[in-house]
Design an enzyme around this catalytic site. Structure first.
Site, short mmCIF file in Angstrom:
data_model
loop_
_atom_site.label_atom_id
_atom_site.label_comp_id
_atom_site.label_asym_id
_atom_site.label_seq_id
_atom_site.Cartn_x
_atom_site.Cartn_y
_atom_site.Cartn_z
N CYS A 382 0.84 -1.21 0.00
CA CYS A 382 0.00 0.00 0.00
C CYS A 382 0.87 1.26 0.00
O CYS A 382 1.46 1.59 -1.02
CB CYS A 382 -0.98 -0.04 1.16
SG CYS A 382 -2.48 0.88 0.76
N HIS A 508 -3.59 -5.08 0.26
CA HIS A 508 -3.02 -5.62 1.51
C HIS A 508 -3.05 -7.14 1.51
O HIS A 508 -4.01 -7.74 2.01
CB HIS A 508 -3.82 -5.10 2.71
CG HIS A 508 -3.61 -3.65 2.99
ND1 HIS A 508 -2.61 -3.18 3.80
CD2 HIS A 508 -4.26 -2.55 2.51
CE1 HIS A 508 -2.65 -1.86 3.85
NE2 HIS A 508 -3.64 -1.45 3.07
N GLU A 510 -1.50 -9.12 3.35
CA GLU A 510 -1.36 -9.70 4.70
C GLU A 510 -2.70 -10.15 5.30
O GLU A 510 -2.73 -11.02 6.16
CB GLU A 510 -0.66 -8.71 5.64
CG GLU A 510 -1.46 -7.47 6.07
CD GLU A 510 -1.35 -6.30 5.09
OE1 GLU A 510 -1.07 -6.53 3.90
OE2 GLU A 510 -1.58 -5.15 5.51
#
Ligand code: GLN
Length: 531
Positions: A382, A508, A510
């Site tokens: 990001c 993102h 993650e």
């Protein structure tokens, strides 16, 4: 009809109620049951999206674009439950809905009150989640600590629900702290007794007490807790500190927690089978074949919770590569004040996470320059992608002072900027580009090598975008645009040609990584770092 487990916490916060709830979910899933989890947060913000990381830690994003509490991250990492905006209920959301109804005239003639209107709204939010979805068990975690004024409506709601649903349909697990007092040389049960006492005053009698401790709890201490807290001896379950949070489900299983829950709730299910979890996660954590050091360069480095999902996804990447992960947390402002080399020399990979605001940006850019020039594997996420683009524009393409308009509105080279539609947005709450969007990946790129497919879905949370005006010149200089949104053509992933592994994404990744299924980008990032 779904059954309910309400998880409350006492004595102090940060007891790991989230991990405990997620572990209960994991254990029940391992017995073939279908679960979902809800987090109730007593604060008045509608969602944590408008909160500073110092206040709240990470903001976790779901597929449907809800900005939620980080505990939902634990729930998704431990279980296969698919969570949405409905899985996080805040006081703000509850009041917003009740007041909107009041203005519409839904309660015409009545005085609108905490009981029953607010509590009914909470109860509906909790029971709605399972309707029509074949869910066996809903685990509801109440944020905060028993005794907090703000949490009272939630506790009252679960008290009523427990009563209405009946014994076989709802239980309460109370998580407390059993501290060790050094000078006395013993552990103390009094805080637990007090906390259960407070819960009883509200009308909730716990069925199970989970005792967090840093050492073994003796049989006598357990019996004392059982006696004074009015629960069965076997319902006093210790949960001792562990090296890896992924050990918790197994330890709770060994303590008999899932058997007890199954019995109390009269659940029909098989025995638990945690062998996959043991083999694919725990064994690999316990017996790494190598070690890898990854630097995370951010500005909230001192806070454990700010980059929660990033740290976990790195752990997952390490598990997938059978390596032990060492994370070097570096404050980008430190790099700003001195050199990148001072802090980054010797690390095998560099990650720059997401973020907002100008503070620390120049340090991140220096770190990225260091990764690019020294051919150190790099993963940007990001804001990490945006700063990678700025670095490349400034230092490779010769665009002096190139920037994002987030940091310099008048920059000559706005390589990262707002889309027209975002310029009109005035409100701050839930107005970013949020949630799942498609990304098409070009063959022959590092991203394709990782995902091994050309269409992926990833979660977003940002306002600013790569400015397409600069695409051509950057391409000429060696930047590869390996992932693009098919509808809007927005850039989703960038890479560098002249580098062993340099990948940065606008989304993102993650949020979609799991211990037994590392996210492909994190897996390949660690793999590259090991090389
Ligand atoms: N501040 C940047 C934006 O809003 C990046 C956001 C982030 O890293 N999550 O676009």
């Amino acid at each position: 009809m779904a059954k309910y487990i309400f998880v409350t916490g006492g004595v102090v916060s940060s007891l790991g109620k989230g991990i405990a709830s997620a572990s209960v979910g994991k254990l029940l899933e391992s017995r073939g049951l279908k679960v979902t989890l809800i987090k109730c947060d007593p604060y008045i913000n509608v969602d944590p999206g408008t909160m500073n990381p110092y206040q709240h830690g990470e903001v976790y994003v779901t597929d449907d674009g809800a900005e939620t509490d980080l505990d939902l991250g634990h729930y998704e990492r431990f279980t296969s439950a698919k969570l949405t905006k409905d899985n996080n209920i805040t006081t703000g959301k509850v009041y917003y809905s009740v007041i909107t109804k009041e203005r519409k005239g839904d309660y015409l003639g009545k005085t609108v009150q905490i009981i029953p209107h607010i509590t009914d709204e909470i109860k509906n939010g909790i029971t709605r989640i399972a309707s029509g979805k074949n869910i066996d068990v809903v685990i509801v975690e109440i944020g905060g600590t028993v005794g907090d004024i703000e949490g009272l409506p939630f506790l009252e709601a679960i008290r009523q629900l427990k009563l209405e649903l009946g014994r076989e349909y709802a239980i309460n697990i109370h998580v407390t702290l059993v501290p060790y007092i050094k000078s006395a040389g013993e552990i103390k049960t009094k805080p637990t007794q007090h906390s259960v006492g407070t819960l009883r005053e509200i009308g909730i009698i716990p069925d199970i007490i989970l005792c967090r401790a840093d050492r073994e709890i003796s049989k006598e201490a357990k019996e004392k807790i059982a006696l004074f807290c009015n629960v069965d001896k076997e319902a006093v379950i210790p949960t001792i500190d562990v090296k890896s949070i992924y050990e918790v489900p197994l330890n709770l299983h060994k303590e008999g927690l899932d058997n007890l829950i199954v019995r109390l709730l009269h659940l029909k299910c098989g025995d638990s089978d945690l062998s996959d979890w043991e083999n694919n996660v725990l064994k690999r954590i316990r017996c790494p074949k190598s070690e890898v050091t990854i630097a995370v360069v951010g500005k909230y480095i001192t806070l454990q919770d700010t980059y929660k999902s990033i740290y976990e996804a790195l752990v997952h990447g390490a598990i997938a590569n059978d390596t032990r992960l060492l994370i070097k947390k570096i404050d980008s402002e430190d790099i700003e004040k001195s050199s990148a080399e001072k802090y980054l020399k010797g690390v095998q990979g560099i990650l720059v996470p997401g973020g907002f605001g100008y503070r620390g940006i120049e340090g991140k850019i220096k770190a990225i320059k260091y990764a690019r020039e020294n051919k150190i594997p790099f993963l940007g996420i990001c804001l990490g992608m945006q700063t990678a683009v700025i670095e490349f524009a400034r230092n490779v393409c010769g665009m002096n002072n190139a920037n994002s308009t987030e940091f310099d509105e008048d920059t000559k080279y706005p390589v990262i900027s707002l889309l027209e539609e975002q310029k009109k947005v005035k409100d701050k709450g839930a107005t970013m580009r949020l949630g799942e969007y498609e990304c098409r990946i070009s063959k022959g790129t590092l991203a394709y090598e990782a995902y091994k497919k050309n269409s992926i879905l990833e979660r977003h949370r940002h306002r600013y975008e790569f400015n397409d005006k600069y695409g051509e010149v950057m391409k000429k200089n060696g930047m590869v645009f390996s992932g693009v949104n098919p509808e809007s053509s927005l850039v989703e992933i960038v890479e560098l040609k002249d580098h062993p592994w340099f990948v940065a994404c606008q989304f993102h990744p993650e949020f979609k990584s799991k211990p037994d299924k590392a996210h492909p980008l994190f897996r390949d990032f660690i793999k590259a770092a090991l090389k």
